[in-house]
Every structure is written in structure tokens, then in C-alpha cells.
Design an enzyme around this catalytic site. Structure first.
Site, PDB file in Angstrom:
ATOM      1  N   HIS A 308     -33.705  56.741 -23.740  1.00 42.80           N
ATOM      2  CA  HIS A 308     -33.656  56.885 -22.287  1.00 42.80           C
ATOM      3  C   HIS A 308     -33.913  58.339 -21.941  1.00 42.80           C
ATOM      4  CE1 HIS A 308     -32.166  56.618 -18.169  1.00 42.80           C
ATOM      5  NE2 HIS A 308     -32.433  55.339 -18.292  1.00 42.80           N
ATOM      6  N   ASP A 366     -31.660  47.483 -21.361  1.00 42.20           N
ATOM      7  CA  ASP A 366     -32.654  46.427 -21.577  1.00 42.20           C
ATOM      8  C   ASP A 366     -32.562  45.773 -22.944  1.00 42.20           C
ATOM      9  OD1 ASP A 366     -33.834  46.585 -19.087  1.00 42.20           O
ATOM     10  OD2 ASP A 366     -34.896  48.393 -19.676  1.00 42.20           O
TER      11      ASP A 366
END
Ligand code: CMC
Length: 432
Positions: A308, A366
Site C-alpha cells: 500500500h 483487498d
């Protein structure tokens, strides 16, 4: 932090310039360089905006090193565990959790805006049946501005609020219709006697030929997934919404721009990509070969659902998502889904592998959301549309905050030009 400086000095050659250092309530200070060009004739260079704060915001805070996500100060884990999506929407829009009366009024306002103008149904038949639901969402949400003219004046606070309520309310209807159209089933109208998540599930999964009863575990999971995705400060799609809105564009057009940005595989498309990756890996035995590919620079393969831009620790949303995933799979009798085994083993190995540890690559939201949504009955093509549905409130809250900010100006980044210098046009027959 008693001695934190209030100014920063920039030295360029023999010249020195002072810039104010501003403090937030938490998080790193910022050096305010808004008059850098005026003072120095220079710009800063920051592709991907990794070190640039583009606005003041009081909505969401992420501490990427700690792995912390707060909505108006409230930890995401507490909201996901104890709250519900609609009160989270209220929180993001008003910066405070609602009282009982405020919640009842807000719930009613959203519930009674869920139907779409009947004429909008015809848009759907203009799309090919195999159109990606996100393509349909971009088109239909943008088209809301052609139907709701009484909520496009961005200078009118009441119209802004009505537009906000309309989008939060209608997004489930739009997404469910995109889904139904995609699979060739008739549309279901919204039901005002259902809560937000249950209403969405019934619009997606009810068919005219039999009864449909919403499974409360799935409704809770859906609601939680919406909470986890509701806002995430100045990410790519939110920045897109702000940039589009900075020109004065109407809110429906701005949210359509956000949906378009979210579609990309590095952003909202990652859960679809993560599930596809798990399916490609197939079994636990194939994991080492896949990880070898990920580490090989020539392969351009990424471990989807990992890493991320901001979190350099476990994404706090991923922890909630992992728990939700187990609950959904158990209730659907799919706890033996081979994909879950691949995911858990992949996570276990990656969390002890130096390649991932040294780059601070941890599971993001996710990683488990794809398996969960699949178990709930959604095809992969719907995953990003669900993300868009949930993120709509964040986009609207951030858009409203921007419009109400007296310091707001049209967004206009600068560049470091590296192209040809000035030269004269030569007619075609004189070019070498
Ligand atoms: N798998 C393998 N290596 C990776 C990954 C990954 N998922 N992500 C980053 N790296 C490596 C990258 O190759 C680079 O290595 P090196 O230093 O040897 O060149 C290093 O880590 C830093 O990568 P980066 O591209 O500079 O990192 P970034 O902060 O720009 O990228 C990211 C963030 C999310 C785009 C990236 O981690 C990624 O592509 N992840 C997979 C896609 C994904 O899951 N996205 C969902 C994000 S969460 C949902 C949301 O909030 O939108």
C-alpha cells in the site's frame, strides 16, 4: 514536540527563504510552500504526490506506520465491529456520530431517495450485456446530473446536501441494476423496509420466481465491507473527485470521475485482481513458484492484495476483512474453499519472507475481500462496483469539505518540462 519549528528554511544557492510549518491535530507537520513559486521562481517535484498534502481535511486519518485508520477520530475496527454503515455515512458527512433522532432522520432521508428516475432504467439497455459494471456505473452516475437538476448548484448548501443523500441512496440501486443487467435478470426495486445492506442484497439476489430472505450474516458482512471502504483520505479516486470538483463541476459528474479512477487495478480493481491471482495459483503447492515470479524483476508480477502506498504495516481493514471472510465462508458452507487455503498460506509465507518484510509489504483490504464477495455470490466483475458504492460517501464528504473550504482554488499541478525547446514550424516538404 515542544521545540517543533514553526518555519522551514530553504536555501537555493546564496538565497534563503522561510516557509511556515503547519500542524495538524495528529500526523506529520507540513511545510506550507503555497507561495514557493512567488518567492523563488521554482516548483517542487513530487510525482505521485508522495510527499505533498494538497488540502486541509478533518475527515479521515491514516497512520501508515502504525497501521491505523480513523474516521473523524474513531478507529475503523470499532466502527466495523459496533457501528453500521449509515451511521458511518452520517459521521463522515457531519464529523460526529448521530444522536438517535439524527440517525432516524438521516436513515429516512436515505431510504426515501433510493429509487431511480424510471426513465434512467432505459440507459441500461443501451449497454452491451457483457459491459463491465464499472463502465455502466461511470455512465449512469454521470447521467444523474441530467435528471436531478435541482441538486447541481454547488453554491447552495441545501442542494449539496440533497445531492449527497441522493448519491448515497441511489448508488446501491445503480450498482444492483448494473449487476442484474449483466447477468440478464430483471431489475428489483429498492425496499424501504430493509436496512441499507439488506436492501442492496435483495436488489442483487432476489428473482421474481421465488422468495428471497436476506441472510443476516451476509447483511452484516456487506455492511461491514461498506464501512471498511467508506473513506481513505486523499487516495487517487478521492483526489480525482476533488480535482474535478475544484473547477466547479456538479457533484454527480465529480463522483463519476472518482468511479473512473477507482476502476484501475492498482486502486479499486485490486480485489478483482487478487482473486484472479488466487485462482491462477490454484493450490498451495504452486505458491513457491508464484512467489519466485513476484520476486523476479523481469516478470513484472505483483502479489495483488499486498502493499500500500500509505500503510507500511498491516492494513487495519485487512484484519477486519479476514475475520469477515471466515464468517461468510462458514455461513455459506465454504470454509474448505481451496482459495481460502491458498490465501492463508500465501499470507503466512509472505509475512515471514524477507522480500516482503524489507519492503514493508503487508496484506491490504483487498486480499480477503475478493474471496468474501465471491462466497456471497458476486462475480468478480462486481467487486470494484461494490467498492465504488461504499466509497461514494467518502468522495461526497471530501467534495463537500473542499467546496466549503474558503481556501479552495482550482487544482492545477505544475510540471518539470523535458520536451523540445522552442523551434519554428517547417512545412511538410521541407522536413528531413
Ligand atoms: N508485490 C510485490 N512487490 C511489490 C508489491 C506487490 N504487491 N507492491 C510493491 N512491491 C515492491 C515494488 O516492486 C518495489 O520493489 P523495489 O524497491 O525492489 O523496486 C517496492 O515494493 C515499492 O513499490 P512501489 O511501487 O514504489 O510502492 P507504491 O507505494 O508506489 O505502490 C501499490 C503501492 C498499492 C500500488 C503496490 O503495493 C501494488 O501494486 N500492490 C498491489 C495492488 C494492490 O493490492 N492494490 C490495492 C491497494 S489497497 C486498496 C486501495 O486503498 O485502493
Amino acid at each position: 514536540m515542544a521545540n517543533t519549528p514553526t518555519t522551514a528554511k530553504l536555501t537555493i544557492g546564496a538565497d534563503s527563504y522561510d516557509f511556515p510549518v503547519r500542524k495538524g491535530t495528529i500526523g506529520p507537520d507540513v511545510v506550507d510552500i503555497s507561495d514557493l513559486y512567488k518567492k523563488t521562481g521554482r516548483f517542487t517535484f513530487d510525482p505521485g504526490f508522495t510527499s505533498t498534502a494538497a488540502c486541509d481535511s478533518a475527515i479521515t486519518y491514516i497512520d501508515g506506520d502504525k497501521g491505523e485508520l480513523l474516521y473523524c477520530g474513531y478507529p475503523i475496527e470499532q466502527l466495523a465491529e459496533k457501528g453500521n454503515f449509515l451511521e458511518t455515512c452520517y459521521l463522515l458527512l457531519h464529523r460526529e456520530l448521530p444522536t438517535k433522532e439524527e440517525f432516524a432522520a438521516f436513515n429516512k432521508a436515505i431510504t426515501y431517495h433510493t429509487m431511480l428516475h424510471e426513465q434512467m432504467n432505459r440507459f441500461y439497455s443501451g449497454f452491451r450485456r457483457d459491459a463491465h459494471p464499472m463502465a455502466v456505473m461511470v455512465g449512469v452516475v454521470g447521467a444523474l446530473s441530467a435528471f436531478y437538476h435541482d441538486s447541481t448548484d454547488i453554491q447552495d448548501a441545501h442542494q449539496r446536501m440533497v445531492a449527497s443523500h441522493r448519491m448515497i441512496a441511489k448508488m446501491p440501486t445503480i450498482a444492483a441494476m448494473a449487476f442484474k443487467y449483466h447477468i440478464g435478470q430483471p431489475f428489483n426495486y429498492p425496499r424501504n423496509d430493509h436496512d441499507y445492506a439488506s436492501n442492496f442484497l435483495q436488489m442483487c439476489f432476489r428473482v421474481p420466481c421465488e422468495d428471497y430472505k436476506v441472510n443476516p450474516v451476509l447483511a452484516k458482512a456487506m455492511d461491514r465491507i461498506f464501512i471498511l471502504h467508506a473513506d481513505h483520505e486523499q487516495n487517487a479516486s478521492t483526489s480525482t473527485v476533488r480535482l474535478a470538483g475544484s473547477s466547479g463541476a456538479n457533484p454527480f459528474a465529480c463522483i463519476a470521475a472518482g468511479i473512473a479512477c477507482l476502476w484501475g487495478p492498482a486502486h479499486g480493481g485490486a480485489n478483482e485482481a487478487a482473486l484472479q491471482m488466487l485462482q491462477e495459483i490454484g493450490t498451495v503447492e504452486n505458491i513457491p513458484a508464484f512467489l519466485a515470479k513476484v520476486k523476479d524483476k523481469n516478470e513484472h508480477t505483483r502479489l495483488m492484495g499486498f502493499g500500500h502506498r500509505v500503510y507500511k504495516n498491516y492494513d487495519p481493514r485487512a484484519k477486519v476483512m479476514q475475520k469477515t471472510c471466515h464468517e461468510v465462508l462458514a455461513t455459506m458452507g465454504k470454509h474448505d474453499d481451496p482459495l481460502l487455503h491458498v490465501a492463508m498460506e500465501l499470507e503466512r509465507i509472505a509475512l515471514s519472507d524477507d522480500y516482503f518484510l524489507s519492503r514493508k509489504l503487508y496484506p491490504n483490504v483487498d486480499f480477503y475481500s475478493g474471496i468474501t464477495l465471491k462466497a456471497m455470490g458476486f462475480p468478480t466483475s462486481m467487486f470494484t462496483a461494490l467498492f465504488a458504492l461504499a466509497r461514494t460517501v467518502g468522495w461526497i464528504a471530501q467534495w463537500t469539505e473542499m467546496i466549503e473550504d474558503p481556501a479552495q482554488r482550482i487544482g492545477r499541478p505544475r510540471q518539470l518540462y523535458t520536451g523540445a525547446v522552442r523551434r519554428d514550424y517547417a512545412p511538410l516538404d521541407q522536413r528531413a
